[in-house]
Scaffold this motif. Structure first.
Motif, mmCIF file in Angstrom:
data_model
loop_
_atom_site.group_PDB
_atom_site.id
_atom_site.type_symbol
_atom_site.label_atom_id
_atom_site.label_comp_id
_atom_site.label_asym_id
_atom_site.label_seq_id
_atom_site.Cartn_x
_atom_site.Cartn_y
_atom_site.Cartn_z
ATOM 1 N N MET A 1 -3.303 -32.655 35.935
ATOM 2 C CA MET A 1 -4.094 -31.955 34.929
ATOM 3 C C MET A 1 -5.154 -31.120 35.630
ATOM 4 S SD MET A 1 -6.475 -33.459 31.869
ATOM 5 C CE MET A 1 -5.064 -33.953 30.902
ATOM 6 N N LYS A 2 -5.291 -29.883 35.156
ATOM 7 C CA LYS A 2 -6.301 -29.000 35.700
ATOM 8 C C LYS A 2 -7.315 -28.661 34.615
ATOM 9 C CE LYS A 2 -3.371 -26.938 39.237
ATOM 10 N NZ LYS A 2 -2.869 -25.684 39.843
ATOM 11 N N ILE A 3 -8.547 -28.519 35.059
ATOM 12 C CA ILE A 3 -9.647 -28.291 34.124
ATOM 13 C C ILE A 3 -10.253 -26.920 34.384
ATOM 14 C CG2 ILE A 3 -11.909 -29.079 33.343
ATOM 15 C CD1 ILE A 3 -11.069 -31.901 34.131
ATOM 16 N N ARG A 4 -10.521 -26.199 33.322
ATOM 17 C CA ARG A 4 -11.110 -24.874 33.434
ATOM 18 C C ARG A 4 -12.297 -24.740 32.465
ATOM 19 N NH1 ARG A 4 -7.929 -20.512 34.759
ATOM 20 N NH2 ARG A 4 -9.857 -19.352 34.295
ATOM 21 N N ALA A 43 -8.442 -28.453 29.470
ATOM 22 C CA ALA A 43 -7.521 -29.020 30.464
ATOM 23 C C ALA A 43 -6.099 -28.705 30.072
ATOM 24 C CB ALA A 43 -7.728 -30.526 30.572
ATOM 25 N N TYR A 44 -5.229 -28.593 31.058
ATOM 26 C CA TYR A 44 -3.826 -28.311 30.770
ATOM 27 C C TYR A 44 -2.982 -29.073 31.784
ATOM 28 C CZ TYR A 44 -4.333 -24.949 34.569
ATOM 29 O OH TYR A 44 -4.588 -24.350 35.779
ATOM 30 N N ASP A 45 -1.810 -29.517 31.341
ATOM 31 C CA ASP A 45 -0.931 -30.323 32.176
ATOM 32 C C ASP A 45 0.056 -29.482 32.959
ATOM 33 O OD1 ASP A 45 -2.160 -32.602 31.340
ATOM 34 O OD2 ASP A 45 -0.814 -32.875 29.625
ATOM 35 N N LYS A 46 0.301 -28.311 32.543
ATOM 36 C CA LYS A 46 1.301 -27.484 33.207
ATOM 37 C C LYS A 46 0.767 -26.080 33.378
ATOM 38 C CE LYS A 46 3.522 -26.411 28.810
ATOM 39 N NZ LYS A 46 4.782 -26.431 28.055
ATOM 40 N N GLU A 47 1.366 -25.382 34.328
ATOM 41 C CA GLU A 47 0.972 -24.001 34.555
ATOM 42 C C GLU A 47 1.483 -23.155 33.410
ATOM 43 O OE1 GLU A 47 -0.878 -22.797 36.878
ATOM 44 O OE2 GLU A 47 -1.124 -24.658 38.030
ATOM 45 N N PRO A 48 0.896 -22.017 33.236
ATOM 46 C CA PRO A 48 1.448 -21.100 32.221
ATOM 47 C C PRO A 48 2.870 -20.722 32.576
ATOM 48 C CG PRO A 48 -0.781 -20.437 32.845
ATOM 49 C CD PRO A 48 -0.369 -21.531 33.789
ATOM 50 N N GLU A 49 3.550 -20.138 31.574
ATOM 51 C CA GLU A 49 4.972 -19.826 31.736
ATOM 52 C C GLU A 49 5.212 -18.872 32.906
ATOM 53 O OE1 GLU A 49 6.349 -18.339 28.079
ATOM 54 O OE2 GLU A 49 6.073 -20.231 26.996
ATOM 55 N N ALA A 50 4.230 -18.047 33.231
ATOM 56 C CA ALA A 50 4.405 -17.105 34.348
ATOM 57 C C ALA A 50 4.310 -17.790 35.700
ATOM 58 C CB ALA A 50 3.368 -15.981 34.266
#
Length: 437
Positions: A1-4, A43-50
């Motif tokens: 998980m990444k936090i921004r 927070a997001y568990d995955k990278e964006p589709e790109a």
């Protein structure tokens, strides 16, 4: 998980940034308000589709080693809906689309129901609530009237301060009996440089110029004359006075009297008695046809006087009598209104209004000897542009009647004001002042 961290001027702007960069599946960790806007930690568990494929989600752990559940967006904003940011944005967009329709519907409902009385609403309320609502409305109406009175009083005080002489003159005219509108009108012409005495004489002359009179109009012109007016104004006595003066001037054989008063007991007997004393012919007409026949019989007379019945302004029989007078006959009937000068201003105004249905050549003011004020009668005559022809000041036949004179009327009004209208001439002034102290 990444936090921004994301910053924006409002919540919608920040959420749009989160969606654009992290996608609709991002999780809001916290939000905080700043002076320049709002800060959101997402927070997001995955990278964006790109970018690369997402990694497996790992739950954060606390210091005790136990896993801590990350709060969802629904928990942060207190919503029980879906946790997805995408779903939240879709829900907000749907709500924004529905809002104008709802506002439009509410406005339409209000517009359609605003003119309708409150009876449908009141019907669903209890009697106690209805009474309370009624009392509130009455109290609001009372407060509005009081405020209007206070505002008008303040305006009047300001005018009195700016134009003290004009305000003083208006009060004098009102005490003399002149109507408020006429007093304000004539005082507007008073010169500013004049003193009180000069301005008062100027106003009296202005009233005299406004008052229209006809001197000896009935006796000087031959023809048929009808005296009309409410009950108790002295029409029959005035007819007798005119007939007696005409008989003295032209001879009794040149005068005739016709009465159409079929309602008052002894009306014909009274005028017939006057006719015997004067020596002139007296007849009675029951309807318009008989009146026309009698006028034809008296066509060679110099003066024919018609005595009418006295009716109140609200009496339906008055219209019938006016129709009788208006019936076409062999001669033209001149109509004069008889009014008692000691009557109230509003009563005289209503009398003139009712008798305006016929063409009036002028009026006769009676009972001047019973007046304490003449301003009311003068105001009615001026405001209705009604010419005053004769004045009566007693019961004596034919002495107590004279042609109307403008100077005499205005002078008499000023004399009555000086005698009865001024405060220092009131006999109860000292007594009332002592009681007040």
């Amino acid at each position: 998980m990444k936090i921004r961290r994301f910053y924006g001027k409002d919540m919608r702007d920040v959420l749009k940034q989160v969606k654009d960069e992290l996608g609709g599946d991002a999780v809001i960790m916290s939000n905080k308000k700043h002076a320049d806007g709002i800060e959101i930690v997402a927070a997001y568990d995955k990278e964006p589709e790109a970018k690369l494929q997402p990694k497996a989600k790992t739950a954060p752990q606390s210091h005790s080693g136990k896993s801590v559940k990350t709060p969802t967006l629904s928990e942060i904003i207190g919503d029980t809906g879906p946790d997805s940011l995408k779903a939240l944005l879709e829900k907000q967009a749907k709500a924004a689309a529905e809002t104008p329709e709802k506002v439009k519907a509410d406005t339409s409902y209000t517009a359609h129901n605003a003119p309708v009385s409150s009876s449908p609403v009141a019907s669903h309320s209890s009697p106690i609530e209805q009474n309370a609502l009624k009392e509130m409305r009455q109290e609001l109406s009372s407060l509005r009237n009081i405020l209007q009175f206070q505002v008008s009083g303040l305006i009047e005080q300001e005018n009195n301060r700016k134009h003290p002489l004009h305000s003083y003159l208006v009060q004098k005219l009102l005490q003399m009996g002149i109507s408020n509108s006429l007093a304000e009108e004539v005082v507007a012409y008073a010169p500013e440089s004049a003193n009180e005495r000069q301005a008062w004489l100027f106003l009296l002359k202005l009233l005299a110029n406004r008052l229209q009179t006809k001197q000896d109009d009935i006796l000087s012109q031959p023809g048929v004359v009808a005296l009309m007016g409410p009950t108790g104004t002295g029409k029959t006595t005035t007819v007798a006075k005119l007939a007696a003066q005409a008989a003295q001037k032209y001879g009794a054989e040149q005068v005739a009297v016709v009465t159409i008063d079929n309602y008052r007991i002894g009306a014909f007997e009274q005028i017939a008695t006057y006719g015997k004393i004067i020596g002139c012919s007296v007849k009675k007409a029951q309807n318009a046809n008989e009146l026309s026949d009698l006028l034809y019989q008296f066509r060679n007379k110099r003066l024919v006087l018609i005595d009418t019945a006295g009716f109140g302004q609200k009496d339906a029989r008055l219209i019938k009598q006016l129709d009788t007078i208006n019936q076409k006959s062999c001669v033209t009937i001149r109509k004069y209104l008889v009014m008692q000068a000691n009557c109230q201003y509003r009563v005289m105004q209503q009398t003139v209004k009712e008798y305006r249905q016929i063409s009036l050549q002028g009026c006769i003011l009676t009972k001047l000897d019973e007046c304490y004020s003449l301003g009311e009668a003068i105001s009615v005559a001026i405001e209705n542009q009604l010419q005053v022809c004769y004045l009566t000041n007693g019961q004596k036949v034919p002495e107590d009647m004279q042609p109307a004179d403008t100077k005499f009327l205005i002078t008499s009004a000023a004399r009555l004001y000086k005698k009865f209208g001024l405060i220092h001439t009131d006999a109860n002034y000292i007594k009332n002042a002592a009681v007040a102290v």
